[in-house]
Scaffold this active site. Structure first.
Site, short mmCIF file in Angstrom:
data_model
loop_
_atom_site.label_atom_id
_atom_site.label_comp_id
_atom_site.label_asym_id
_atom_site.label_seq_id
_atom_site.Cartn_x
_atom_site.Cartn_y
_atom_site.Cartn_z
N LYS A 1 0.80 -1.22 0.00
CA LYS A 1 0.00 0.00 0.00
C LYS A 1 0.84 1.28 0.00
O LYS A 1 0.40 2.32 -0.49
CB LYS A 1 -0.93 0.01 1.21
CG LYS A 1 -2.02 -1.06 1.19
CD LYS A 1 -3.10 -0.76 0.19
CE LYS A 1 -4.25 -1.76 0.26
NZ LYS A 1 -5.18 -1.59 -0.89
N GLU B 1 -9.43 6.34 3.55
CA GLU B 1 -10.28 5.30 4.12
C GLU B 1 -9.40 4.08 4.32
O GLU B 1 -8.37 3.94 3.66
CB GLU B 1 -11.43 4.96 3.16
CG GLU B 1 -11.10 3.95 2.05
CD GLU B 1 -10.02 4.40 1.08
OE1 GLU B 1 -9.88 5.61 0.88
OE2 GLU B 1 -9.32 3.53 0.51
N SER C 1 1.52 -9.80 -0.93
CA SER C 1 1.18 -8.37 -0.83
C SER C 1 1.40 -7.77 0.56
O SER C 1 1.60 -6.57 0.68
CB SER C 1 -0.25 -8.14 -1.27
OG SER C 1 -1.13 -8.98 -0.53
#
Lengths: 399, 276
Positions: free
Chosen positions: A96, A118, A385
């Site tokens: 991210k 968010e 990930s």
């Protein structure tokens, strides 16, 4: 580099990937989206911006991340050679941050002073809080009240980093509702606020922009695979899909080569006949959070509540580019249940000494099905990930 | 899309303007607070003197709404409201009253009903116009094409962030009226000082010439209405009515007739703000 190399996978001028995407937002946001589209387009062409972005990815995030040959996992599954793209080694523990770095640089370039985001699992919230701390910017993160409970560790991390975590108490109290609240904040404070969206969702230009900030993942795979195996392109790529950012990031640089089989794995929760989050598998086209894409909804067009043991996949929508890639058949989409994901956590932990995030565990569940059908000369790359530290409470409860 | 033949809604608003009167539009959520209430509430609002009524089509994720309309939408959905019921309420009301009725809501429920079917059925239910805050003006979009085909007005919104060139574009594509959002924010927002809003409305009015200009979001009293209509052709009130309905329905006592009388009195008071 953040490049525009693939003509086949760009949204059109109105922000559509085939039938999907676009901008379905209140009029208030139109000038902000146009300004963002222009700023991103300029930034991509600006060598100084590119240097800053790639410098931070190297020196702050720790890129390039490793491409790890999973020797014991390969033996266990008995098929092709499996590599893990180690996004779990990124600063903050997941992919991210690639996007958070890119977007905060844009926010600063545009003169915005306040950041909102968010978050579902909290990984994007942590990444955003991290870059805000790094650049000394005010940060508000919206998080579903239920997710605040199940991802407490990440809430503490965000608060330590100086972010304000605001609970979203409406609806399912998860990522969907946190996104509604973030959009309402943006509508209200649009003049000084930059909304760092955490996945390849939302109105144009977000799906393309977030993707472009993550294609570094696939680009690095090409380089490392060439080095290790003497060829840039693997036979199979596997990644989990919630909104779909890590999957797009690893798939995108390979989409022009039809010989690379791309497989996305959604969360089927309790099973496809129970509560689930398998949007591409069982959803229908619909409009949510600013884009037309696949959506879990009832016959009246009311959005269904998704369910997954993984907070990061617990979302009833999916990025519009994935909807298009499904429609064209370029990417295959499978699903894995909560139980299969837990098996995936155990499998990777036991064979490779890597505890994956629950999101990633869905991709491992898909891999466990696919790999045994492949031959030993095939190359498989799984996008690892994120790391599982944040999920230890959930994992301990489920094992 | 603006059509050459003046719509009934535009003609109605022009008639008011010619009499030197400003318009009052009222919003109420369909199926709120319960399914039986809507027909009576529409009549009570009408009796109070509303010049047009917007019936809200509830959506699970209404991202332009503040808490009152979020809650009323959730409550209506729990009560079991459907698009078919909303259209039925519209048909009943328009058979009893000449007051123009519009539907307001979000793109997805319309899309799932079938865009063309929706505008066809809205038209046959006597609906004059539709307002979809998350569907941007675009003559090529199936929403605008179907609305034009079936003769339903598409009311577009402008906001304080809308540049002048885009105001012209919106004025061309809007029909019925243009809806000016008073402040950057969600419905029911606190509007604060009126003077920047009035400056903005003056700026919009210079550009929006093909349509009447109605202002909404955060308007809650006759005094607010009186201030706003000094620079607009009318004002729209939604969240304040939804709050009142929630209060009188969930409050201490009161017969059904008394509750409806409170609604009529509230609307009549707001309407007094449109007459100087």
């Amino acid at each position: 580099m953040i490049e525009e190399t693939l003509t086949t996978a760009q949204p059109d001028a109105r922000g559509y990937f085939g039938d999907f995407g676009g901008a379905f937002v209140p009029e208030i946001l139109v000038p902000a989206l146009e300004e963002l589209t222009e700023a991103f387009s300029d930034a991509k062409k600006d060598p100084a911006f590119q240097a800053r972005y790639h410098g931070l990815l190297r020196d702050y995030v720790g890129r390039p991340t490793a491409l790890t040959f999973a020797e014991r996992l390969t033996e266990r599954l008995g098929g092709g050679r499996i590599y893990l793209k180690r996004e779990d080694l990124c600063h903050t523990g997941a992919h991210k941050i690639n996007n958070a770095i890119g977007q905060i640089l844009l926010a600063r370039r545009m003169g915005k002073t306040r950041i909102i985001a968010e978050t579902g699992a909290g990984q994007h919230g942590v990444a955003t809080a991290t870059v805000c701390a790094r650049f000394g910017m005010e940060c508000v993160v919206y998080m579903g009240a239920e997710d605040i409970e199940r991802q407490k560790l990440n809430v503490h991390r965000m608060q330590l980093l100086g972010a304000e975590v605001r609970p979203a108490t409406s609806g399912s109290q998860t990522l969907k509702d946190a996104t509604n609240e973030a959009i309402r904040d943006w509508v209200t404070n649009v003049r000084d606020t930059f909304y760092i969206i955490g996945s390849v969702v939302g109105p144009h230009p977000y799906p393309a922009m977030v993707r472009d900030f993550h294609t570094i993942i696939g680009e690095e795979v090409k380089v490392d695979l060439e080095d290790k195996e003497g060829r840039q392109d693997p036979d199979i790529l596997i990644a989990c899909v919630g909104g779909g950012s890590n999957a797009i990031g690893i798939f995108h640089p390979f989409l022009n080569n039809p010989d690379v089989r791309c497989i996305g794995v959604e969360a089927s929760g309790e099973g496809l006949d129970g509560r689930h989050a398998a949007t591409l598998t069982l959803g229908k086209p619909g409009i949510l959070h600013g884009a037309l894409s696949y959506l879990l909804q009832d016959a009246e067009g009311q959005v269904d509540l998704a369910h997954s043991i993984s907070a990061g996949l617990d979302y009833p929508g999916v990025g519009p580019e994935h909807a298009w890639l499904k429609q064209t058949g370029r990417v295959e989409y499978l699903s894995a249940t909560d139980d299969e994901a837990m098996e995936g956590v155990k499998l990777l932990s036991e064979t490779e000494g890597i505890i994956p995030a629950l999101e990633t565990a869905h991709a491992i569940a898909g891999l466990a099905r696919i790999a045994p059908e492949t031959s030993p000369d095939e190359l498989i790359v799984l996008n690892c990930s994120g790391r599982g530290d944040k999920d230890m409470q959930t994992i301990a409860g489920a094992l | 899309m603006a059509v050459n033949v003046e719509s009934r809604l535009s003609a109605h608003l022009r008639g008011l303007a010619e009499r030197g009167e400003k318009a009052l539009g009222m919003f109420i959520t369909s199926g709120f607070p319960d399914l039986n209430a809507t027909p009576d509430l529409l009549d009570a609002i009408d009796a109070g003197g509303a010049d047009f009524i917007e019936l809200g089509m509830p959506f699970s994720d209404p991202l332009a709404e503040g808490i009152p309309i979020q809650r009323s939408s959730a409550r209506a959905l729990e009560a079991g409201v459907t698009m078919a019921k909303t259209l039925e309420y519209a048909r009943d009301f328009t058979s009893r009253s000449d007051t123009p009725l519009l539907l307001m809501g979000y793109g997805n429920p319309v899309m799932q009903y079938g865009i063309s079917n929706f505008f066809r059925d809205a038209r046959s239910s006597g609906v004059e116009g539709v307002i979809l805050p998350d569907v941007l003006p675009d003559p090529e979009s199936p929403f605008f094409r179907s609305a034009a085909e079936h003769g339903v007005d598409t009311v577009c919104l402008v906001s304080p962030t809308t540049p002048t060139a885009r105001l012209e574009h919106i004025d061309r594509l809007s029909s019925g009226f243009v809806y000016a959002v008073s402040v950057t924010g969600v419905t029911g927002a606190n509007t604060g000082d009126a003077s920047p809003i009035l400056d903005y409305l003056r700026r919009v009015k210079q550009t929006v010439r093909e349509n009447a200009l109605m202002v909404g979001f955060g308007i809650r009293s006759a005094e607010n209405v009186r201030t706003m209509v000094s620079e607009a052709d009318g004002a729209i009130v939604g969240s304040a009515l939804v709050n009142l309905v929630a209060d009188v329905w969930d409050g201490e006592a009161g017969s059904r007739a008394e509750r409806l009388a409170a609604v009529t009195a509230f609307v009549a008071d707001l309407k007094s703000g449109t007459r100087s």
